[in-house]
Each structure stands twice: as structure tokens, then as C-alpha cells.
Write an enzyme that holds these catalytic residues in place. Structure first.
Site, PDB file in Angstrom:
ATOM      1  N   HIS A 239       0.832  -1.210   0.000  1.00  0.00           N
ATOM      2  CA  HIS A 239       0.000   0.000   0.000  1.00  0.00           C
ATOM      3  C   HIS A 239       0.867   1.261   0.000  1.00  0.00           C
ATOM      4  O   HIS A 239       0.549   2.242   0.650  1.00  0.00           O
ATOM      5  CB  HIS A 239      -0.933   0.000   1.218  1.00  0.00           C
ATOM      6  CG  HIS A 239      -1.950  -1.098   1.197  1.00  0.00           C
ATOM      7  ND1 HIS A 239      -2.761  -1.381   2.280  1.00  0.00           N
ATOM      8  CD2 HIS A 239      -2.295  -1.993   0.223  1.00  0.00           C
ATOM      9  CE1 HIS A 239      -3.545  -2.404   1.973  1.00  0.00           C
ATOM     10  NE2 HIS A 239      -3.281  -2.779   0.733  1.00  0.00           N
ATOM     11  N   TYR A 240       1.952   1.226  -0.743  1.00  0.00           N
ATOM     12  CA  TYR A 240       2.844   2.394  -0.768  1.00  0.00           C
ATOM     13  C   TYR A 240       2.207   3.529  -1.578  1.00  0.00           C
ATOM     14  O   TYR A 240       1.388   3.308  -2.468  1.00  0.00           O
ATOM     15  CB  TYR A 240       4.224   2.017  -1.301  1.00  0.00           C
ATOM     16  CG  TYR A 240       4.239   1.293  -2.631  1.00  0.00           C
ATOM     17  CD1 TYR A 240       4.293   1.991  -3.831  1.00  0.00           C
ATOM     18  CD2 TYR A 240       4.215  -0.102  -2.688  1.00  0.00           C
ATOM     19  CE1 TYR A 240       4.314   1.329  -5.044  1.00  0.00           C
ATOM     20  CE2 TYR A 240       4.239  -0.776  -3.905  1.00  0.00           C
ATOM     21  CZ  TYR A 240       4.294  -0.052  -5.073  1.00  0.00           C
ATOM     22  OH  TYR A 240       4.302  -0.704  -6.284  1.00  0.00           O
TER      23      TYR A 240
END
Length: 577
Positions: free
Chosen positions: A511-512
Site C-alpha cells: 500500500h505504498y
């Protein structure tokens, strides 16, 4: 039935197969507008050029095509007909595929955590574990989005790609354990982000078919859209002479054969180029095009179009930490379905199952070393040799060692940030990225509290039948964080040692975000500040990851901004008439 310690120590290496019994999906829609870039003309003209056919780019292109000519350029191929994407029995296979044509591209952050970026039409929605949940109302207000249009945009997405999961006993026990642990209230099934415990959505339908952002192209006007696959954009072209600021007017891209093509914006109304290449690709492309920190650009002999020092800054990745809980009972194979949204800023989720597919390779899972998820050594020690050893041990485990599940926590935000820098001038090469996991004390404290909540779930009455009585939570922590060879066991049994557990076992949950944030690189209309006719619309603009999984909000944002852009376009046409 008791299992040997060798199995338990090895279980931390396993790859969970989340669902089984799923038939390969050959439901590839016939998109007349989807072509290989080798068939494209050398020069072409469009109202909008979108770089990146991912989670944001597909809904954006579908929307803009209703009233304009749109070119969508995707460096990867089609997800349709690829069983490693469409077949849930092969979940994770794409993430472990090292080939140049793989739909995923592995990268390793400077922190030592192994990660992946999408390289396929549909983006990360073709690779992930499928959890679907909206951002909170507070997040939407903070982003400055119109609540009504955001809600309509979510619903537009959900009509094609979101479903209610089928709950089994293990996931139900996790849900009830969260409630007993105090993660209240019970919010039932909902797409909404509400504090307490809930069952979220999934992009896998009841027949086991994955639905992705590429499916949103079904909304497109076929006459207004051209999608080119295997089209790698090398740079944005800017007009700079006799202008108050640079104006984006075209792109240079290459097809799979290496042939160069140029696409330009048509003259006339406020036509634009929109970058939707993700949190790594969007800042990388801006830099390759001359928009970024001047000193870094000059170091790579890139002509500076605009000195913008914030491009590539404020990069974040939500850290994930997990505990494997072996079960005396068989458990269903499940995706992430339940989430506990705590008051203190940690999200508790779970996945369960064993490899029912019969493959001796055990390739596929969210916690498999084959996809880089190796929690048994600290990040900097996750060398190719360590991965190979973990894979060897995993492949030699008895099947029963795979019986059980993982309960994980992801911290909200996060607050800790890092940066991205170019390594080379080639757009297919990974940039260097640092996330600085747990740099901020509050992030680390949220992890500690999340692990403590997982302990309560494991010790809860509803979960009791899915754990061995003789295995204490500290022993489970040791199993998760220790390897069976060449490592001394660690002992995690205090608040301070849970901090060490968080640091040593940190993994990514993919989930960068960041690198082109609103207020730093783009304005609230997602226009790149300092240049004209250029926007960035994707997760690189986020200050924090929305909800417990960002994909719903990234898809929503593509639709939302497409509607807004068309409204202004039509208003300009009315004024011109």
C-alpha cells in the site's frame, strides 16, 4: 493433533493459498479499442493522453472517453486469459514470476523490504488479495473531495467490481475474537470505513473470478478510446519557448519491438496529459521528463524543465506484521475478509488456508518467501540466499504444517516518510526508494498495540478451537520470527520486545503511496504545479493510505476526476460557442 516444532518453525515460511476450486476465467471482453502498441502509428493526436492503465488510469480513461478522444498507454499486457491473474487458485503466482513479461515487477526498498509494482492493464487490482473498502468520511473531507460525487463514484466502481465475501468458520472466529478483544461495535458487512469490526468487500465474485480496474473499461465509449498495451513512455514533451511556464503537449513511447512513437495533444480546448503510473512510476516519469529536483536531474544528464524538489519526496509504505497460528482443525481457504478498525490506529486482518491445489511448489500466498515475504530475518538480511533457504524449507514441509492462518496488523497512515530517487534514465528500471518504516515513534507504538490486540484475539473464546492449547502467544511470536536453522530464537514477551518484533518482522502490504502529493507537487485539481496541461491522478498524490485498503479509493478517484474534468471541458465548450 499435535505438530512437531520443526513444522511450526517452518510454518512461518509458508505460502497461503487463499481460495481453491476456482476455474480459470476466460471471460476476456472484446475491447475493440485495446491494441498492441506495435500497431500504433508513428505520430498520433488526442484530446487526452493518459500514461498508465492501472487502478486509476482505467476508470479515468473510461470516463473521459464519453466526450473526448483518449489515448491510454500501458507498459504491460492484458490481464484477460492469464490464469495467474484470473485464477484465484494461483494467487501470488504473478508476484513470484521473475520474467520480463510478468504482470508484476519486484523491487527492494533501501529499507530491505521486498515489494512489487504492477505491470499490467488494471494495475495492482490484478495482483492483490482483493479486499475492497472505502475511505472514511474524514479522509474524504480532508482530501477536499465533494462527498456526493465521491459516493456516486464509489457506486459506479462497485457496480462492476465489488462483492460480499462468503464467510467461513475461521474468518467468523477472527471476527468474534476481535469483538471479544474490544474492537467494537460489530458493523456487519459494509464497504464503509467505520471504527469497530466489519466484514469488507472483495473484488472476487461468488464464482471465484477476479474483477479488476480493467473491467471498468466496459463503461468506455469505444469510439473515444484507444488503449495501447506494451507501450512504455520515456518522457513527457514540453513546449517552453515564449511561454510563461512549460506546457506539456506530447509523449514519447516505445512499443515491444523498441520502435519509437510520439503522441501529441490536439490543439484547441484545454487538452491534457495525465500521469497515472503509480507511486513509483509517476514521480519517476516526472523526473525523466525534467520535472523534479534539479541537482538529481543534472546528475543523470536530464534537461531541467522545472526545478521541483518535492517530486519523489514523502514516500510512505504501510508496514505489515503478522502472526501465524497453526490450527488443530482444518480451516477454510480465505482472502482477507474481516477487519478490525481500532481506536488507536491499527487495522487487524486475517487470511487462512492450506494448499488444496496439490502443487508441491507452494508458490502462491501472501506470506510466501517466493514473493519476498520473509519475516524470519530482519529486512536487511533478506538476501537471495536467505530467500532460497526459506523456499527450500517451505517445499520440504509436511502438508499439515500449512494448516492454520495468519492474523496481521497494518498501521494507519503511516506518519513515517522517505524518498525516491532515479537510478537510471530507463523508465523500466526501478528507482531507488526508501520508506523509513517505524521512523516515527507513533507508527511503532501503533504496531505494538496492534500485535497486542492480535494476542487477545488468539486468546479469545471464539478463536479457541482454531489454536493449540499448549502453544502460548509468546511461542507463536517466536515461531513467526525465528528460522529453523542458523538463527538463535528470539524471545518477545514485553512491551519493548514487541517493538523489536515489529522492526524485525516488518513486511509490506503493498500500500505504498506518495511522491507527487497534493500541496507539494500537484494542486487540489491534481494539476502539476509550475507547468500547464499536466496532471497526476493516482495513489502517488495521497498523503496517507485511504481506508484499510486503497484500491477502492484509487478507482473512485479515477472516476471522480474524470467527471470533474469533463464538466469543466463542457463548460469551456459552451463558453466557446
Amino acid at each position: 493433533m499435535a505438530l512437531g516444532w520443526c513444522r511450526f518453525f517452518g510454518a512461518c515460511f509458508i505460502g497461503i493459498l487463499f481460495l481453491h476450486g476456482f476455474c480459470a476465467c476466460d471471460r476476456a471482453p472484446y475491447y475493440s479499442f485495446m491494441l498492441n502498441a506495435t500497431s500504433a502509428p508513428t505520430i498520433s493526436y488526442y484530446d487526452y493522453i493518459i500514461v498508465g492503465g492501472g487502478t486509476a488510469g482505467c476508470p479515468l480513461a473510461a470516463t473521459l472517453s464519453q466526450n473526448a478522444s483518449v489515448l491510454l498507454l500501458e507498459r504491460g499486457g492484458s490481464p484477460y486469459g492469464n490464469p495467474n491473474i484470473t485464477n484465484l487458485a494461483k494467487f501470488g503466482a504473478a508476484l513470484s514470476d521473475p520474467s520480463p513479461t510478468s504482470p508484476s515487477q519486484r523491487f527492494i526498498s533501501e529499507d530491505g523490504v521486498i515489494n512489487a509494482r504492477a505491470r499490467v492493464l488494471g494495475g495492482g487490482s490484478c495482483l492483490n488479495a482483493g479486499f475492497y473498502t472505502r475511505a472514511s468520511p474524514e479522509y474524504i473531507r480532508a482530501a477536499g473531495w465533494d462527498g456526493r460525487l465521491a459516493n456516486e463514484s464509489y457506486q459506479w466502481v462497485e457496480r462492476r467490481v465489488a462483492f460480499e465475501p462468503q464467510m467461513g468458520p475461521w474468518q467468523s472466529a477472527v471476527r468474534d475474537g476481535l469483538l471479544e478483544a474490544g474492537v467494537l461495535p460489530n458493523n456487519g458487512f459494509t464497504y464503509d470505513h467505520i471504527k469497530g469490526t466489519k466484514v469488507g468487500g472483495t473484488i472476487f465474485d461468488r464464482d471465484g473470478n477476479r474483477h479488476t480496474a480493467a473491467d471498468l473499461l466496459e463503461y468506455a465509449n469505444p469510439g473515444g478510446l484507444t488503449v495501447l498495451l506494451h507501450a512504455t513512455v520515456y518522457k513527457i514533451l514540453f513546449a517552453t519557448k515564449a511561454r510563461p511556464k512549460p506546457v506539456a503537449h506530447g509523449v514519447v513511447y516505445r512499443d515491444a519491438s523498441g520502435a519509437k512513437h510520439r503522441a501529441y495533444l490536439k490543439r484547441g480546448l484545454k487538452n491534457e496529459i495525465i500521469i497515472s503510473s503509480g507511486a513509483l512510476g509517476s514521480p519517476q516519469l516526472l523526473m525523466l521528463s525534467g520535472v523534479g529536483p534539479a541537482q538529481q536531474l543534472r546528475a543523470h544528464n536530464i534537461t531541467v524543465v522545472l526545478d521541483q524538489p518535492m517530486v519523489g519526496q514523502l514516500m510512505s509504505d504501510n508496514p505489515m506484521n503478522a502472526i501465524f497460528v497453526p490450527s488443530p482443525l482444518p480451516v477454510e481457504v480465505s482472502l482477507i475478509q474481516v477487519v478490525g478498525i481500532t481506536q488507536y490506529g491499527s487495522y487487524i486482518e486475517a487470511a487462512s488456508g492450506e494448499n488444496f491445489g496439490g502443487s508441491p511448489q507452494r508458490d502462491y500466498g501472501m506470506f510466501s518467501p517466493k514473493i519476498g515475504q520473509l519475516s524470519t530475518v530482519p529486512p536487511k538480511q533478506r538476501t537471495p540466499e536467505a530467500l532460497a533457504k526459506a523456499i527450500e524449507i517451505m517445499n520440504n514441509l509436511d502438508q499439515q504444517a500449512f494448516q492454520g492462518g495468519f492474523i496481521l496488523e497494518k498501521i494507519m497512515g503511516p506518519i513515517s516518510t522517505g524518498h525516491l530517487e532515479l537510478r537510471t534514465r530507463h523508465p523500466e528500471d526501478n528507482p531507488s526508494v526508501t520508506f523509513n518504516y517505524f521512523k516515527e515513534p507513533q507508527d511503532l507504538q501503533r504496531c505494538v498495540e496492534g500485535i497486542s490486540t492480535i494476542e487477545k484475539v488468539i486468546d479469545s473464546r471464539p478463536f479457541s478451537k482454531f489454536r493449540f492449547d499448549y502453544l502460548s502467544v509468546p511461542q507463536l511470536l517466536n515461531m513467526t520470527a525465528s528460522a529453523p536453522v542458523n538463527l538463535l530464537p528470539r524471545h518477545y514477551n514485553s512491551s519493548q520486545s514487541l517493538e523489536d518484533f515489529c522492526k524485525d518482522t516488518v513486511m509490506t502490504i503493498w500500500h505504498y503511496h506518495g511522491g507527487c502529493q497534493v500541496g507539494s507537487v500537484v494542486d487540489h485539481d491534481y494539476k502539476v504545479m509550475g507547468v500547464d496541461a499536466l496532471r497526476v491522478i493516482d495513489g502517488s498524490t495521497f498523503n496517507f493510505s485511504p481506508g484499510t485498503n486503497p484500491q477502492a479509493t484509487v478507482m473512485m478517484l479515477g472516476r471522480y476526476m474524470g467527471v470533474n474534468i469533463l464538466k469543466k471541458r463542457l463548460a469551456n465548450e459552451d463558453l466557446a460557442n
